[in-house]
Design a protein around this motif. Structure first.
Motif, PDB file in Angstrom:
ATOM      1  N   SER A   3      26.888  76.039  62.320  1.00 24.43           N
ATOM      2  CA  SER A   3      27.330  77.372  62.838  1.00 24.43           C
ATOM      3  C   SER A   3      27.208  76.989  64.492  1.00 24.43           C
ATOM      4  O   SER A   3      27.834  78.012  65.167  1.00 24.43           O
ATOM      5  N   PHE A   4      26.584  76.111  64.725  1.00 20.17           N
ATOM      6  CA  PHE A   4      26.427  75.804  66.322  1.00 20.17           C
ATOM      7  C   PHE A   4      25.636  77.090  66.879  1.00 20.17           C
ATOM      8  O   PHE A   4      26.021  77.124  68.523  1.00 20.17           O
ATOM      9  N   GLU A   5      25.075  77.814  66.340  1.00 25.91           N
ATOM     10  CA  GLU A   5      24.295  78.902  66.994  1.00 25.91           C
ATOM     11  C   GLU A   5      23.032  78.334  67.382  1.00 25.91           C
ATOM     12  O   GLU A   5      22.293  77.815  66.913  1.00 25.91           O
ATOM     13  N   GLU A   6      22.688  78.891  68.637  1.00 26.28           N
ATOM     14  CA  GLU A   6      21.394  78.154  69.471  1.00 26.28           C
ATOM     15  C   GLU A   6      20.285  78.662  68.628  1.00 26.28           C
ATOM     16  O   GLU A   6      19.265  78.217  68.740  1.00 26.28           O
ATOM     17  N   SER A   7      20.384  79.752  67.953  1.00 23.07           N
ATOM     18  CA  SER A   7      19.274  80.493  67.253  1.00 23.07           C
ATOM     19  C   SER A   7      18.913  79.564  65.888  1.00 23.07           C
ATOM     20  O   SER A   7      17.677  79.920  65.342  1.00 23.07           O
ATOM     21  N   LYS A   8      19.647  78.844  65.630  1.00 23.48           N
ATOM     22  CA  LYS A   8      19.520  78.044  64.307  1.00 23.48           C
ATOM     23  C   LYS A   8      18.903  76.758  64.493  1.00 23.48           C
ATOM     24  O   LYS A   8      19.305  76.307  65.063  1.00 23.48           O
ATOM     25  N   PHE A   9      18.040  76.387  63.517  1.00 25.60           N
ATOM     26  CA  PHE A   9      17.616  75.173  63.492  1.00 25.60           C
ATOM     27  C   PHE A   9      18.277  74.280  62.891  1.00 25.60           C
ATOM     28  O   PHE A   9      19.387  74.674  62.204  1.00 25.60           O
ATOM     29  N   GLY A  10      18.117  72.959  62.846  1.00 31.41           N
ATOM     30  CA  GLY A  10      19.208  72.035  62.136  1.00 31.41           C
ATOM     31  C   GLY A  10      19.585  71.061  62.993  1.00 31.41           C
ATOM     32  O   GLY A  10      19.606  71.215  64.329  1.00 31.41           O
ATOM     33  N   ALA A  11      19.724  69.849  62.408  1.00 30.59           N
ATOM     34  CA  ALA A  11      20.442  68.656  63.446  1.00 30.59           C
ATOM     35  C   ALA A  11      21.875  69.187  63.806  1.00 30.59           C
ATOM     36  O   ALA A  11      22.651  69.683  62.870  1.00 30.59           O
ATOM     37  N   HIS A  12      21.941  68.785  65.188  1.00 30.40           N
ATOM     38  CA  HIS A  12      23.560  69.053  65.756  1.00 30.40           C
ATOM     39  C   HIS A  12      24.348  68.219  64.529  1.00 30.40           C
ATOM     40  O   HIS A  12      23.934  67.010  64.163  1.00 30.40           O
ATOM     41  N   PRO A  13      25.850  68.825  64.277  1.00 30.96           N
ATOM     42  CA  PRO A  13      26.562  68.199  63.274  1.00 30.96           C
ATOM     43  C   PRO A  13      26.638  66.533  63.724  1.00 30.96           C
ATOM     44  O   PRO A  13      26.748  65.724  62.948  1.00 30.96           O
ATOM     45  N   ASP A  14      26.824  66.392  64.828  1.00 28.95           N
ATOM     46  CA  ASP A  14      27.092  64.678  65.718  1.00 28.95           C
ATOM     47  C   ASP A  14      25.895  64.020  65.299  1.00 28.95           C
ATOM     48  O   ASP A  14      25.997  62.897  65.318  1.00 28.95           O
ATOM     49  N   ALA A  15      24.660  64.601  64.858  1.00 33.89           N
ATOM     50  CA  ALA A  15      23.588  63.654  64.869  1.00 33.89           C
ATOM     51  C   ALA A  15      23.104  63.808  63.402  1.00 33.89           C
ATOM     52  O   ALA A  15      22.158  62.903  63.023  1.00 33.89           O
ATOM     53  N   ALA A  16      23.801  64.346  62.460  1.00 31.91           N
ATOM     54  CA  ALA A  16      23.448  64.328  61.096  1.00 31.91           C
ATOM     55  C   ALA A  16      23.291  63.048  60.291  1.00 31.91           C
ATOM     56  O   ALA A  16      22.576  62.667  59.655  1.00 31.91           O
ATOM     57  N   ILE A  17      24.554  62.345  60.669  1.00 37.86           N
ATOM     58  CA  ILE A  17      24.558  60.969  59.871  1.00 37.86           C
ATOM     59  C   ILE A  17      23.516  60.187  60.636  1.00 37.86           C
ATOM     60  O   ILE A  17      22.783  59.267  59.700  1.00 37.86           O
ATOM     61  N   GLY A  18      23.097  60.047  61.702  1.00 37.93           N
ATOM     62  CA  GLY A  18      22.027  59.241  62.205  1.00 37.93           C
ATOM     63  C   GLY A  18      20.781  59.633  61.576  1.00 37.93           C
ATOM     64  O   GLY A  18      20.075  58.648  61.546  1.00 37.93           O
ATOM     65  N   LEU A  19      20.462  60.834  61.508  1.00 35.68           N
ATOM     66  CA  LEU A  19      19.286  61.519  61.051  1.00 35.68           C
ATOM     67  C   LEU A  19      19.165  60.950  59.644  1.00 35.68           C
ATOM     68  O   LEU A  19      17.945  60.531  59.058  1.00 35.68           O
ATOM     69  N   LEU A  20      20.368  60.973  58.822  1.00 32.31           N
ATOM     70  CA  LEU A  20      20.357  60.518  57.428  1.00 32.31           C
ATOM     71  C   LEU A  20      20.009  59.035  57.393  1.00 32.31           C
ATOM     72  O   LEU A  20      19.089  58.642  56.499  1.00 32.31           O
ATOM     73  N   GLU A  21      20.377  58.265  58.277  1.00 36.21           N
ATOM     74  CA  GLU A  21      20.054  56.866  58.356  1.00 36.21           C
ATOM     75  C   GLU A  21      18.699  56.620  58.255  1.00 36.21           C
ATOM     76  O   GLU A  21      18.151  55.790  57.750  1.00 36.21           O
TER      77      GLU A  21
END
Ligand SMILES: *Cc1c(COP(=O)(O)O)cnc(C)c1O
Length: 248
Positions: free
Chosen positions: A135-153
């Motif tokens: 949701s790109f909201e600053e209040s939310k935790f979670g990896a940035h969508p662009d970083a998700a694949i890297g984190l999965l790896e």
């Protein structure tokens, strides 16, 4: 804390949520048994959670390690699977692992690294979901969508964690059409990860959708919806309180 709801209402509320899941799945042309219900039980007493478990529910999610600990005296005796769905500080890893079989909120490399060390030390493995802030909201935790694949790896490279899928908290908005893109984006990231062989088809769940937006999430492919309010009633504090790092 959930003062506006009676324990006796919980089974009927559950039946109603199940109906909503079925209706949404049917509209989306999906079998309803493709969608699991996870009860988000923050602030709910162990006794109330037991009523839901007695009514047939088997999966709950907690946001705070402290609440897992407080409710364990009863929950550890019941046939329920416990997941962690809140923001996890690394100094709570040892404690959280006493209670849960899955962490749905793996959102950063540092947490993955520390989880891996502890799991190695304990000689066990753990189910995880990578949480993405779609949701790109600053209040939310979670990896940035662009970083998700890297984190999965990264997570895959550690042998200690079984990746079960991706999790997100959708945009907060009463209008489903505004929430929809955040669910769709999670599905797109999941599909990319599948294509690149980073997810196994058996571990490609989408944990998304809550009380207010579960139908939209199911239309966009949710396989786990996380529901609290519709079953247990309104909480005393806004969610930002429970999602705040400092209050954990
Ligand atoms: C509280 C919570 C939910 C459930 O929200 P409701 O609106 O009460 O259904 C789902 N996911 C997470 C991560 C939560 O903290």
């Amino acid at each position: 804390m959930n003062t506006d709801i009676h324990t006796a209402d919980i089974p009927a509320n559950l039946a109603h949520v199940r109906q909503r899941i079925q209706a949404a799945a049917s509209l989306a042309g999906r079998p309803a048994d493709e969608v699991q219900l996870l009860l988000a039980t923050k602030t709910v007493t162990a006794e109330k959670i037991k009523v839901a478990i007695d009514a047939g529910e088997m999966l709950i999610g907690e946001n705070k390690v402290q609440e897992l600990k407080q409710k364990d005296y009863l929950l550890h005796t019941l046939p329920v699977q416990r997941h962690f769905i809140g923001h996890l500080q690394t100094n709570k890893i040892k404690e959280v692992l006493k209670y849960v079989t899955c962490i749905q909120s793996l959102d950063r490399a540092e947490l993955a690294e520390k989880l891996d060390s502890r799991l190695q030390y304990e000689g066990r493995s753990l189910d995880v979901f990578v949480q993405v802030n779609t949701s790109f909201e600053e209040s939310k935790f979670g990896a940035h969508p662009d970083a998700a694949i890297g984190l999965l790896e990264k997570v895959r490279a550690y042998g200690t964690m079984h990746i079960k899928g991706l999790m997100t908290i959708g945009l907060f908005d009463a209008d489903p059409e505004k929430v929809r893109p955040s669910f769709r984006l999670l599905r797109e990231i999941r599909d990319t990860a599948l294509r690149e062989g980073l997810l196994h088809p058996d571990g490609a769940h989408l944990s998304m959708g809550m009380s207010g937006d579960l139908a939209t999430a199911i239309e966009e492919g949710a396989t786990i919806v996380r529901v609290g309010t519709s079953v247990f009633g309104k909480r005393q504090y806004p969610d930002s309180y429970y999602w705040n790092e400092k209050s954990n």
